[in-house]
Design a protein around this motif. Structure first.
Motif, PDB file in Angstrom:
ATOM      1  N   GLU A 104      23.259 -32.358  -1.452  1.00  0.00           N
ATOM      2  CA  GLU A 104      24.100 -32.319  -2.651  1.00  0.00           C
ATOM      3  C   GLU A 104      23.530 -31.369  -3.703  1.00  0.00           C
ATOM      4  N   HIS A 105      22.228 -31.313  -3.848  1.00  0.00           N
ATOM      5  CA  HIS A 105      21.641 -30.384  -4.816  1.00  0.00           C
ATOM      6  C   HIS A 105      21.944 -28.946  -4.421  1.00  0.00           C
ATOM      7  N   THR A 106      21.896 -28.664  -3.128  1.00  0.00           N
ATOM      8  CA  THR A 106      22.201 -27.313  -2.651  1.00  0.00           C
ATOM      9  C   THR A 106      23.630 -26.930  -3.011  1.00  0.00           C
ATOM     10  N   VAL A 107      24.569 -27.818  -2.750  1.00  0.00           N
ATOM     11  CA  VAL A 107      25.975 -27.522  -3.061  1.00  0.00           C
ATOM     12  C   VAL A 107      26.194 -27.438  -4.562  1.00  0.00           C
ATOM     13  N   GLU A 108      25.553 -28.311  -5.316  1.00  0.00           N
ATOM     14  CA  GLU A 108      25.694 -28.266  -6.768  1.00  0.00           C
ATOM     15  C   GLU A 108      25.197 -26.937  -7.328  1.00  0.00           C
ATOM     16  N   CYS A 109      24.125 -26.411  -6.758  1.00  0.00           N
ATOM     17  CA  CYS A 109      23.564 -25.148  -7.251  1.00  0.00           C
ATOM     18  C   CYS A 109      24.448 -23.955  -6.887  1.00  0.00           C
ATOM     19  N   PHE A 110      24.922 -23.912  -5.643  1.00  0.00           N
ATOM     20  CA  PHE A 110      25.623 -22.730  -5.149  1.00  0.00           C
ATOM     21  C   PHE A 110      27.134 -22.800  -5.329  1.00  0.00           C
ATOM     22  N   HIS A 145      13.481 -24.095  -7.804  1.00  0.00           N
ATOM     23  CA  HIS A 145      13.676 -22.781  -7.187  1.00  0.00           C
ATOM     24  C   HIS A 145      15.094 -22.629  -6.638  1.00  0.00           C
ATOM     25  N   MET A 146      15.677 -23.705  -6.108  1.00  0.00           N
ATOM     26  CA  MET A 146      17.045 -23.624  -5.593  1.00  0.00           C
ATOM     27  C   MET A 146      18.023 -23.317  -6.722  1.00  0.00           C
ATOM     28  N   ALA A 147      17.826 -23.952  -7.872  1.00  0.00           N
ATOM     29  CA  ALA A 147      18.695 -23.676  -9.013  1.00  0.00           C
ATOM     30  C   ALA A 147      18.560 -22.228  -9.460  1.00  0.00           C
ATOM     31  N   GLU A 148      17.354 -21.710  -9.386  1.00  0.00           N
ATOM     32  CA  GLU A 148      17.111 -20.347  -9.841  1.00  0.00           C
ATOM     33  C   GLU A 148      17.670 -19.319  -8.859  1.00  0.00           C
ATOM     34  N   ILE A 149      17.444 -19.498  -7.566  1.00  0.00           N
ATOM     35  CA  ILE A 149      17.947 -18.503  -6.613  1.00  0.00           C
ATOM     36  C   ILE A 149      19.470 -18.519  -6.572  1.00  0.00           C
ATOM     37  N   ALA A 150      20.067 -19.671  -6.840  1.00  0.00           N
ATOM     38  CA  ALA A 150      21.527 -19.766  -6.825  1.00  0.00           C
ATOM     39  C   ALA A 150      22.176 -18.973  -7.951  1.00  0.00           C
ATOM     40  N   PRO A 194      24.372 -13.979  -7.497  1.00  0.00           N
ATOM     41  CA  PRO A 194      25.691 -14.075  -6.862  1.00  0.00           C
ATOM     42  C   PRO A 194      25.723 -13.540  -5.432  1.00  0.00           C
ATOM     43  N   ASN A 195      24.711 -12.775  -5.025  1.00  0.00           N
ATOM     44  CA  ASN A 195      24.671 -12.226  -3.670  1.00  0.00           C
ATOM     45  C   ASN A 195      23.906 -13.104  -2.703  1.00  0.00           C
ATOM     46  N   VAL A 196      23.643 -14.356  -3.090  1.00  0.00           N
ATOM     47  CA  VAL A 196      22.973 -15.310  -2.205  1.00  0.00           C
ATOM     48  C   VAL A 196      23.887 -16.503  -1.963  1.00  0.00           C
ATOM     49  N   ALA A 197      24.086 -16.833  -0.693  1.00  0.00           N
ATOM     50  CA  ALA A 197      24.801 -18.046  -0.294  1.00  0.00           C
ATOM     51  C   ALA A 197      23.811 -18.983   0.380  1.00  0.00           C
ATOM     52  N   ALA A 257      12.110 -14.597  -1.959  1.00  0.00           N
ATOM     53  CA  ALA A 257      13.507 -14.392  -1.581  1.00  0.00           C
ATOM     54  C   ALA A 257      14.325 -13.919  -2.780  1.00  0.00           C
ATOM     55  N   MET A 258      14.053 -14.468  -3.942  1.00  0.00           N
ATOM     56  CA  MET A 258      14.750 -14.025  -5.153  1.00  0.00           C
ATOM     57  C   MET A 258      14.477 -12.556  -5.433  1.00  0.00           C
ATOM     58  N   ALA A 259      13.237 -12.140  -5.212  1.00  0.00           N
ATOM     59  CA  ALA A 259      12.882 -10.741  -5.448  1.00  0.00           C
ATOM     60  C   ALA A 259      13.667  -9.820  -4.535  1.00  0.00           C
ATOM     61  N   LEU A 260      13.855 -10.219  -3.274  1.00  0.00           N
ATOM     62  CA  LEU A 260      14.637  -9.405  -2.348  1.00  0.00           C
ATOM     63  C   LEU A 260      16.097  -9.334  -2.796  1.00  0.00           C
ATOM     64  N   ALA A 261      16.641 -10.475  -3.218  1.00  0.00           N
ATOM     65  CA  ALA A 261      18.032 -10.506  -3.667  1.00  0.00           C
ATOM     66  C   ALA A 261      18.234  -9.623  -4.897  1.00  0.00           C
TER      67      ALA A 261
END
Length: 279
Positions: free
Chosen positions: A219-225, A183-188, A191-194, A150-154
């Motif tokens: 909470e980790h998701t919100v903290e990352c994004f 991975h969540m921290a990295e994909i976040a 800036p074009n990923v929500a 997914a990161m590669a696509l973004a």
């Protein structure tokens, strides 16, 4: 009030869903009427219909079906995330047809049940890049080990708005935090990923989950994004596997009860209205 960014209507009299034969608990019709009754009771004022992985030949039939629901008086449905096949030769023509349909706000190709290499194909990637400069978003539904794909696509399409479904589909029941957490921290960082706060009750233990068992993942998701890049989704009727619509709405309100009113407003409606120009 809430904008639900992830509603599935299942109508087995109108459409064919090959995957449902493997999920007995969902293998029935879940009507718009059933959803709308409960949605209005819990404060949902608008919804985006998310494609339900119908038979490939029926993708545009599903969109037309959703348009019929959206056209009803006082319908909650204000847009559709349509199915697509970026790996197919006909994607460019398909995309052009959808440009003239204001109901279609974005696309999704289910990836978490597909081979990892699907999104790495040359045609798939070239077609995702075609979304740049359009109003269309692209939902990413991937497993934790697929998040680098997914990161590669973004990275490939930095001008396309991607939405990561279901907090990255973590294994909550098994409490498998890695590689999901990293991975969540990295994909976040893209800036074009929500991220979409959705689906988690279906990935938890359906009999024993509690707010505290959901909290670390949400909470980790919100903290990352951050609060400007999160939206909320019911994932109805899949959420019925973990308690149902009203239970998930109540859990979400409790999980974010200590947050500011402005933060909750962004999650529940503001970000979605901005991202899909819902007014």
């Amino acid at each position: 009030m809430i904008v639900d960014t992830h509603l599935h209507v299942i109508d087995q009299a109108a459409l064919t869903y090959p995957w449902l034969s493997g999920v007995p608990a969902l293998n029935r019709t879940f009507s718009y009427e059933e959803y709308a009754r409960d949605a209005r009771r819990v404060g949902i004022e608008a919804a985006l219909h998310m494609e339900v992985d119908v038979a490939e030949a029926q993708m545009e039939t599903e969109t037309a079906y959703v348009a019929g629901l959206a056209g009803r008086r006082n319908s909650l449905i204000v847009g559709a995330i349509a199915a697509c096949r970026p790996e197919g030769e006909g994607f460019a023509a398909y995309l052009e047809r959808q440009r003239d349909n204001p109901l279609v706000k974005g696309f999704r190709r289910v990836l978490h049940v597909m081979p990892d290499e699907l999104s790495e194909g040359q045609r798939f990637r070239a077609n995702i890049k075609r979304l740049a400069g359009t109003r269309f978003t692209f939902d990413l539904c991937v497993l934790p080990h697929q998040l680098p794909k997914a990161m590669a696509l973004a990275d490939l399409a930095p001008d396309v708005q991607f939405i990561l479904d279901h907090c990255g589909v973590p294994d909550i029941k098994g409490e498998v935090f890695e590689p999901w957490r990293s991975h969540m921290a990295e994909i976040a960082r893209r800036p074009n990923v929500a991220a979409k706060i959705s689906g988690v009750v279906a990935y938890a233990d359906p009999e024993s989950w509690t707010l505290e068992s959901l909290r670390p993942w949400v909470e980790h998701t919100v903290e990352c994004f951050g609060w400007d890049r999160v939206v909320w989704g019911s994932d109805w009727p899949v959420c019925t596997l973990g308690g149902g619509l009203s239970t998930w709405v109540a859990a979400t309100r409790a999980l974010f009860g200590s947050c500011s009113e402005a933060e909750r407003a962004k999650l529940f409606s503001g970000n979605a209205r901005k991202m899909w120009a819902l007014g």
